[in-house]
Write an enzyme that holds these catalytic residues in place. Sequence first.
Site, PDB file in Angstrom:
ATOM      1  N   HIS A 387      40.902  33.593  40.642  1.00 56.39           N
ATOM      2  CA  HIS A 387      40.008  35.115  40.628  1.00 56.39           C
ATOM      3  C   HIS A 387      39.801  35.590  39.353  1.00 56.39           C
ATOM      4  O   HIS A 387      38.951  35.947  38.782  1.00 56.39           O
ATOM      5  CB  HIS A 387      41.240  35.988  41.323  1.00 56.39           C
ATOM      6  CG  HIS A 387      40.871  37.512  41.332  1.00 56.39           C
ATOM      7  ND1 HIS A 387      40.531  38.156  42.478  1.00 56.39           N
ATOM      8  CD2 HIS A 387      40.798  38.370  40.341  1.00 56.39           C
ATOM      9  CE1 HIS A 387      40.297  39.300  42.167  1.00 56.39           C
ATOM     10  NE2 HIS A 387      40.433  39.587  40.788  1.00 56.39           N
ATOM     11  N   GLU A 388      40.963  35.234  38.184  1.00 51.16           N
ATOM     12  CA  GLU A 388      40.889  35.739  36.996  1.00 51.16           C
ATOM     13  C   GLU A 388      39.693  35.050  36.198  1.00 51.16           C
ATOM     14  O   GLU A 388      39.039  35.419  35.175  1.00 51.16           O
ATOM     15  CB  GLU A 388      42.158  35.497  36.290  1.00 51.16           C
ATOM     16  CG  GLU A 388      43.244  36.511  36.946  1.00 51.16           C
ATOM     17  CD  GLU A 388      42.877  38.128  36.973  1.00 51.16           C
ATOM     18  OE1 GLU A 388      42.082  38.486  35.969  1.00 51.16           O
ATOM     19  OE2 GLU A 388      43.601  38.749  37.787  1.00 51.16           O
ATOM     20  N   HIS A 391      36.621  36.538  36.745  1.00 51.42           N
ATOM     21  CA  HIS A 391      36.312  37.577  35.728  1.00 51.42           C
ATOM     22  C   HIS A 391      35.634  36.970  34.434  1.00 51.42           C
ATOM     23  O   HIS A 391      34.606  37.689  33.820  1.00 51.42           O
ATOM     24  CB  HIS A 391      37.441  38.518  35.552  1.00 51.42           C
ATOM     25  CG  HIS A 391      37.837  39.451  36.585  1.00 51.42           C
ATOM     26  ND1 HIS A 391      37.148  40.099  37.068  1.00 51.42           N
ATOM     27  CD2 HIS A 391      39.239  39.379  37.319  1.00 51.42           C
ATOM     28  CE1 HIS A 391      37.849  40.926  38.098  1.00 51.42           C
ATOM     29  NE2 HIS A 391      38.993  40.476  38.137  1.00 51.42           N
ATOM     30  N   HIS A 394      31.951  35.782  34.598  1.00 55.25           N
ATOM     31  CA  HIS A 394      31.274  37.103  34.640  1.00 55.25           C
ATOM     32  C   HIS A 394      30.970  37.520  33.341  1.00 55.25           C
ATOM     33  O   HIS A 394      29.707  37.881  33.005  1.00 55.25           O
ATOM     34  CB  HIS A 394      31.903  38.275  35.687  1.00 55.25           C
ATOM     35  CG  HIS A 394      30.772  39.115  36.051  1.00 55.25           C
ATOM     36  ND1 HIS A 394      31.090  40.129  36.844  1.00 55.25           N
ATOM     37  CD2 HIS A 394      29.553  39.372  35.736  1.00 55.25           C
ATOM     38  CE1 HIS A 394      30.088  40.993  37.079  1.00 55.25           C
ATOM     39  NE2 HIS A 394      29.237  40.393  36.137  1.00 55.25           N
TER      40      HIS A 394
END
Length: 598
Positions: A387-388, A391, A394
């Site tokens: 998940h991180e 980020h 992105h």
Amino acid sequence: MKSVKRHELSREEVWHFDDLYANDEAFLKALAESEEKATEIASYEGRLGSSPELLLKALKEKEALALLSSHFLAYSMMKSDVDTKDQEALSLNQKAMAVEVRNGEKLAFFDPEILSLSSEYLDKAFSDCKELERYSVYIKDVRRLKEHTLDKNAEKLLASAQSMASGPYQAFSMLQNADLQFPSVEMNGEEIPVSNARFVPLQTGNNRPLRKAVYEAFYKVYQDHRNTFAALFDAQLKQQYFFAKARNYPTAFAASVGEVDVSEKVWDHLISAVHKKISAFHDYVALRKEMLGLEDLSMYDVYAPMVKDYEYHIDFEEAKEVILKGLKPLGEDYQELLKKAYSEYWIDAKENDGKRVGAYCNPVFGVHPFILMSYQGTMDDLFTLAHELGHAMHSYYSEKEQGFLNSQYKLFVAEVASTTNEVLLLYYLMEQAKNKEEKLYLYNHFLESFKGTFFRQTMLSEFERKAASMLEAGEAITADSLEKVYHDLNSYYFGPDMKIDDLISVEWSRIPHFYYNFYVYQYATSLAVSCAIAKRILAKEKGALEQYKKFLSSGCTNDPVSLLQLAGVDLSTEKPMVDAISMFHSIVQEMRDLYHKA
């Protein structure tokens, strides 16, 4: 088990703060430099409309200051987060925030003065000075918020109030991360320490008496401080409403979505879809009760694996390799960036005494993203890492294609890349499942992840909006009133098969995201978007991967809903949310069928 002190960790296990500044002295020098830059920019007051060239120069200097500020704020915040008990780090963070407030006061004239320039003047300025095009997105966004921007004196006053506005969260964070003391739980002659970081991992075990004991010990501490937490949340709601009203918004939520250029209808679509299809979540709760073999399903059973006899542990190095394999559909360039994150110490994953609860990614333009977590080896940790990293990717793609200002994507789309990573990783693991038990375990994880990211965050968002509406209607915000709202929402969401106890009513008090200005619902909308994106990529739909990469690279160059349309998903309707819930429900049914299969 003794907690590790920060200084006991090796350089290979932690962030390299010297990637940002060589030492604290260099950081303090940057603070002083930023104040000098802010004073220089303040000298442009009243002159932004004198020539296109001067406007360009002022914008360049403002951007440079914003970049410098992002660096010193990141450095000081992260140094404090890795050890919230470190008073020197806390002092640096406070100094950085104080400088940021002073700089904000000096630059408070800037946006109102931009707004005072006529459209005709700006059109001619852009025609005469082509380099101004670099700042067209910024100027467009400033002008979009014209009716919510005040005169320079009022803006200066609001800027000076920011240090007070951050007070509720700062106090909450110190209380939760540094001051709360949790008792150990004795089980079979063993003393088991309880902490914020260990709570969820301990709740995921198969030992129900231990889960119950940990649950009661943990929430009893929050219950003992319920009035303090209520007062802090009340202060948070009041400061949000104050700024909303000051900027001519009817409500704090309207201000929140207005600032990120999203319609309130997106939230309405989410709530409408969830309420229409809440029976899908009730079916999941009923399946959980059946598979755990319980007559009474309690809130300390919420995280327990429905597949009791399957143990899963994955060490950190193996987790990194599994993520590489799971995200292979995103292309070779994405793979290389993941390897870069691993080799260049983007990730601070070791638990240590005083480390901030939870996980985050802090992208620092011109340096690299910094990922914080406390890795324990669970499947949840594996997915948190993925998940991180989403980020991080992105931010990396946007920074590569956009300048500093244009790379700063709106918070509304901030969870899309992270949850897309999770969905793709889950599908990979399910494909690799070797037997019925492993597949059931992965079904369990999918449903747990969806529950936490979609249904739970939607419930938290409803709580947050109800609490804000109470305050805005003049009702008292107390521990009692907040606990009643939270209790009722838990009853509605979990349905008739869940026993709702009094302790869960205080759970709201431990949620840091309630201090992030109506952030939580974006997890749910992002998951709905991510399910659609992942489905398109895995199906190898023509153009799907390229469209997704275009979204990742677009920063804030358009409004969030339009950017998501680049990736093939339209949030102007309920459809993405309805489709995501339907996918969840189909997995519930598949898991039930597989469970009953001999």
